[in-house]
Design an enzyme around this catalytic site. Sequence first.
Site, PDB file in Angstrom:
ATOM      1  N   HIS A  16       7.083   8.385   6.905  1.00 40.89           N
ATOM      2  CA  HIS A  16       6.666   9.605   7.594  1.00 40.89           C
ATOM      3  C   HIS A  16       7.165   9.532   9.040  1.00 40.89           C
ATOM      4  O   HIS A  16       6.841   8.591   9.762  1.00 40.89           O
ATOM      5  CB  HIS A  16       5.143   9.771   7.564  1.00 40.89           C
ATOM      6  CG  HIS A  16       4.614  10.085   6.204  1.00 40.89           C
ATOM      7  ND1 HIS A  16       3.427   9.601   5.725  1.00 40.89           N
ATOM      8  CD2 HIS A  16       5.131  10.853   5.200  1.00 40.89           C
ATOM      9  CE1 HIS A  16       3.219  10.052   4.494  1.00 40.89           C
ATOM     10  NE2 HIS A  16       4.251  10.806   4.156  1.00 40.89           N
ATOM     11  N   ALA A  17       7.930  10.537   9.453  1.00 47.27           N
ATOM     12  CA  ALA A  17       8.706  10.473  10.688  1.00 47.27           C
ATOM     13  C   ALA A  17       7.874  10.222  11.937  1.00 47.27           C
ATOM     14  O   ALA A  17       8.264   9.448  12.808  1.00 47.27           O
ATOM     15  CB  ALA A  17       9.504  11.768  10.841  1.00 47.27           C
ATOM     16  N   ARG A  18       6.719  10.858  12.048  1.00 47.90           N
ATOM     17  CA  ARG A  18       5.947  10.811  13.297  1.00 47.90           C
ATOM     18  C   ARG A  18       5.172   9.516  13.493  1.00 47.90           C
ATOM     19  O   ARG A  18       4.590   9.289  14.554  1.00 47.90           O
ATOM     20  CB  ARG A  18       4.979  11.988  13.322  1.00 47.90           C
ATOM     21  CG  ARG A  18       3.945  11.979  12.189  1.00 47.90           C
ATOM     22  CD  ARG A  18       3.261  13.329  12.054  1.00 47.90           C
ATOM     23  NE  ARG A  18       2.321  13.362  10.944  1.00 47.90           N
ATOM     24  CZ  ARG A  18       1.775  14.487  10.493  1.00 47.90           C
ATOM     25  NH1 ARG A  18       2.078  15.638  11.053  1.00 47.90           N
ATOM     26  NH2 ARG A  18       0.917  14.451   9.484  1.00 47.90           N
ATOM     27  N   GLU A  19       5.145   8.650  12.477  1.00 46.90           N
ATOM     28  CA  GLU A  19       4.342   7.428  12.530  1.00 46.90           C
ATOM     29  C   GLU A  19       5.158   6.284  13.131  1.00 46.90           C
ATOM     30  O   GLU A  19       5.548   5.338  12.451  1.00 46.90           O
ATOM     31  CB  GLU A  19       3.812   7.120  11.125  1.00 46.90           C
ATOM     32  CG  GLU A  19       2.925   8.243  10.598  1.00 46.90           C
ATOM     33  CD  GLU A  19       2.598   8.158   9.111  1.00 46.90           C
ATOM     34  OE1 GLU A  19       2.920   7.122   8.484  1.00 46.90           O
ATOM     35  OE2 GLU A  19       2.031   9.128   8.576  1.00 46.90           O
TER      36      GLU A  19
ATOM     37  N   ARG B 125       6.826  15.259  10.077  1.00 53.04           N
ATOM     38  CA  ARG B 125       6.400  14.277   9.072  1.00 53.04           C
ATOM     39  C   ARG B 125       7.432  14.078   7.962  1.00 53.04           C
ATOM     40  O   ARG B 125       7.670  12.948   7.515  1.00 53.04           O
ATOM     41  CB  ARG B 125       5.080  14.771   8.457  1.00 53.04           C
ATOM     42  CG  ARG B 125       4.593  14.018   7.219  1.00 53.04           C
ATOM     43  CD  ARG B 125       3.341  14.705   6.696  1.00 53.04           C
ATOM     44  NE  ARG B 125       2.913  14.224   5.395  1.00 53.04           N
ATOM     45  CZ  ARG B 125       2.003  13.286   5.186  1.00 53.04           C
ATOM     46  NH1 ARG B 125       1.435  12.675   6.203  1.00 53.04           N
ATOM     47  NH2 ARG B 125       1.639  12.938   3.965  1.00 53.04           N
TER      48      ARG B 125
ATOM     49  N   ASN C 106       6.521  10.594   0.698  1.00 49.94           N
ATOM     50  CA  ASN C 106       5.502   9.805  -0.004  1.00 49.94           C
ATOM     51  C   ASN C 106       4.745  10.641  -1.031  1.00 49.94           C
ATOM     52  O   ASN C 106       3.644  10.291  -1.441  1.00 49.94           O
ATOM     53  CB  ASN C 106       4.518   9.174   0.985  1.00 49.94           C
ATOM     54  CG  ASN C 106       3.834   7.958   0.391  1.00 49.94           C
ATOM     55  OD1 ASN C 106       4.432   7.197  -0.355  1.00 49.94           O
ATOM     56  ND2 ASN C 106       2.556   7.778   0.713  1.00 49.94           N
ATOM     57  N   ARG C 107       5.343  11.766  -1.436  1.00 47.69           N
ATOM     58  CA  ARG C 107       4.840  12.556  -2.570  1.00 47.69           C
ATOM     59  C   ARG C 107       5.981  12.828  -3.561  1.00 47.69           C
ATOM     60  O   ARG C 107       5.828  13.601  -4.491  1.00 47.69           O
ATOM     61  CB  ARG C 107       4.280  13.914  -2.092  1.00 47.69           C
ATOM     62  CG  ARG C 107       3.129  13.833  -1.115  1.00 47.69           C
ATOM     63  CD  ARG C 107       1.870  13.289  -1.741  1.00 47.69           C
ATOM     64  NE  ARG C 107       0.748  13.347  -0.823  1.00 47.69           N
ATOM     65  CZ  ARG C 107       0.488  12.456   0.122  1.00 47.69           C
ATOM     66  NH1 ARG C 107       1.300  11.414   0.278  1.00 47.69           N
ATOM     67  NH2 ARG C 107      -0.565  12.577   0.909  1.00 47.69           N
TER      68      ARG C 107
ATOM     69  N   HIS D 140       2.344   2.681   7.429  1.00 47.30           N
ATOM     70  CA  HIS D 140       2.043   4.044   7.848  1.00 47.30           C
ATOM     71  C   HIS D 140       1.105   4.016   9.056  1.00 47.30           C
ATOM     72  O   HIS D 140       0.719   2.957   9.526  1.00 47.30           O
ATOM     73  CB  HIS D 140       1.329   4.799   6.720  1.00 47.30           C
ATOM     74  CG  HIS D 140       2.110   4.915   5.457  1.00 47.30           C
ATOM     75  ND1 HIS D 140       2.611   6.111   4.994  1.00 47.30           N
ATOM     76  CD2 HIS D 140       2.472   3.988   4.531  1.00 47.30           C
ATOM     77  CE1 HIS D 140       3.241   5.925   3.852  1.00 47.30           C
ATOM     78  NE2 HIS D 140       3.174   4.638   3.547  1.00 47.30           N
ATOM     79  N   ALA D 141       0.703   5.184   9.518  1.00 46.46           N
ATOM     80  CA  ALA D 141      -0.325   5.340  10.543  1.00 46.46           C
ATOM     81  C   ALA D 141      -0.877   6.765  10.407  1.00 46.46           C
ATOM     82  O   ALA D 141      -0.156   7.671   9.982  1.00 46.46           O
ATOM     83  CB  ALA D 141       0.269   5.141  11.939  1.00 46.46           C
ATOM     84  N   TYR D 142      -2.126   6.917  10.707  1.00 47.48           N
ATOM     85  CA  TYR D 142      -3.059   5.988  11.287  1.00 47.48           C
ATOM     86  C   TYR D 142      -4.336   6.017  10.466  1.00 47.48           C
ATOM     87  O   TYR D 142      -4.576   6.970   9.743  1.00 47.48           O
ATOM     88  CB  TYR D 142      -3.360   6.351  12.755  1.00 47.48           C
ATOM     89  CG  TYR D 142      -3.882   7.779  12.923  1.00 47.48           C
ATOM     90  CD1 TYR D 142      -5.256   8.034  12.941  1.00 47.48           C
ATOM     91  CD2 TYR D 142      -3.003   8.847  13.021  1.00 47.48           C
ATOM     92  CE1 TYR D 142      -5.730   9.330  13.076  1.00 47.48           C
ATOM     93  CE2 TYR D 142      -3.471  10.145  13.144  1.00 47.48           C
ATOM     94  CZ  TYR D 142      -4.839  10.382  13.161  1.00 47.48           C
ATOM     95  OH  TYR D 142      -5.307  11.680  13.280  1.00 47.48           O
TER      96      TYR D 142
ATOM     97  N   TYR E   9      -7.895   9.035   0.079  1.00 47.82           N
ATOM     98  CA  TYR E   9      -7.962  10.282  -0.689  1.00 47.82           C
ATOM     99  C   TYR E   9      -7.004  10.199  -1.866  1.00 47.82           C
ATOM    100  O   TYR E   9      -6.146   9.322  -1.918  1.00 47.82           O
ATOM    101  CB  TYR E   9      -7.628  11.504   0.175  1.00 47.82           C
ATOM    102  CG  TYR E   9      -6.391  11.373   1.041  1.00 47.82           C
ATOM    103  CD1 TYR E   9      -5.115  11.271   0.483  1.00 47.82           C
ATOM    104  CD2 TYR E   9      -6.489  11.373   2.430  1.00 47.82           C
ATOM    105  CE1 TYR E   9      -3.981  11.160   1.268  1.00 47.82           C
ATOM    106  CE2 TYR E   9      -5.363  11.253   3.227  1.00 47.82           C
ATOM    107  CZ  TYR E   9      -4.115  11.161   2.647  1.00 47.82           C
ATOM    108  OH  TYR E   9      -2.992  11.044   3.429  1.00 47.82           O
TER     109      TYR E   9
ATOM    110  N   GLU F 127      -2.249   1.396   6.737  1.00 51.76           N
ATOM    111  CA  GLU F 127      -2.423   2.474   7.712  1.00 51.76           C
ATOM    112  C   GLU F 127      -2.811   1.780   9.011  1.00 51.76           C
ATOM    113  O   GLU F 127      -3.936   1.317   9.165  1.00 51.76           O
ATOM    114  CB  GLU F 127      -3.523   3.449   7.259  1.00 51.76           C
ATOM    115  CG  GLU F 127      -3.171   4.254   6.016  1.00 51.76           C
ATOM    116  CD  GLU F 127      -2.189   5.377   6.278  1.00 51.76           C
ATOM    117  OE1 GLU F 127      -1.935   5.690   7.458  1.00 51.76           O
ATOM    118  OE2 GLU F 127      -1.664   5.951   5.300  1.00 51.76           O
TER     119      GLU F 127
END
Length: 362
Positions: free
Chosen positions: A121-124, A179, A196-197, A249-251, A301, A323
């Site tokens: 995920h780009a923003r992490e 993301r 990641n989906r 990943h984060a967060y 989740y 995470e």
Amino acid sequence: MKREEAEDEKRKKKKSIQTIFQHLQHQYFKILIPDLQQEIEKQHGFKRGRSRRSEKGHDYEVYHSLEEIQNWMYDMNKTYSDLVHMFSIGKSYEKRPLFILRLGKTSQTYKRAVWIDCGIHAREWIGPAFCQWFVKEVVQTYNNDPVMQMFLNRLYFYIMPVLNVDGYHFSWTNDRFWRKTRSKSYRFGCNGVDANRNWNVQWCDEGASSDPCDDIYCGPFPESEPEVKAVAKFLRKRKHQIKAYLSFHAYAQMLLYPYSYKYEEIPNFSCVESAAHKAVNALYSVHGIRYRYGPASTTMYVSSGSSIDWAYKNGIPYAFAFELRDTGHYGFLLPDSLIKPTCTETMLAVKNITLHLLKKCR
């Protein structure tokens, strides 16, 4: 006169509404980051002059652009040629190379392996920062750390510092909170797929979206994204060799394992749960940071098409998603000052998981 009275009454009501809102804001809301733009500019290094070009001068306590990370990978390959081998497994949607670093002493005999990817995920940004930290720690401590010597003599580590290269680049140049990947959906006019989906395991079911404009868009079909397809192909070819899959990943401060897509216990639950328990205890011992751990579906989740479920379903017995810090104060804008403590504690957790997979689980 009546008009003036009406205007005055209107002003009083407006002031009263503002007072009520300010009271509610004070009571129910808290400003976490007073100046968001300033935090973004800090992370981009707009106000710092710093050398990042060579491995020797690489600063591991700041965030780095994609170009800087790839230059660093070249330098690590050159500087530690006896331990590091760099190669590409394909190209992204925007034709960027998908680089991997293999760490370990070259051997003609069979060696088990650990896969580590960051930046799905780009923003992490803390993910790619950890991948760089991990490589640095491994190669720099090899000569004086018996555990690291054992790891590199008996195992290979395949490290992918940035899986979602196009999205990560976009998060530096256009949208810090991007993301997804950057593939185009010409029919809907929205870019990107949640990498990641997009894996071929219970694809596009609960916890994923078929809407191309959603952040959790699953894509038009499984492995539609060249980045996901390239990694899946690489892992499939080595599924008997790779014994652990770790994705960063984060967060949230969690250590997650399968299943993500259903509420069901995995067959080797006791082994995996034991490894997770020991890893979070090791992590806590460094700075006292608590991580929750457990199956992704119940701990976080339900989500379908995730990389850890795919890895597990394809025969990799230890599949984990970290995470990393924090739990929401800074969120995706974790400051530079927290890179080092986050990475040092996470390093110990990863070493613990690696030790666990080397032992026979009873």
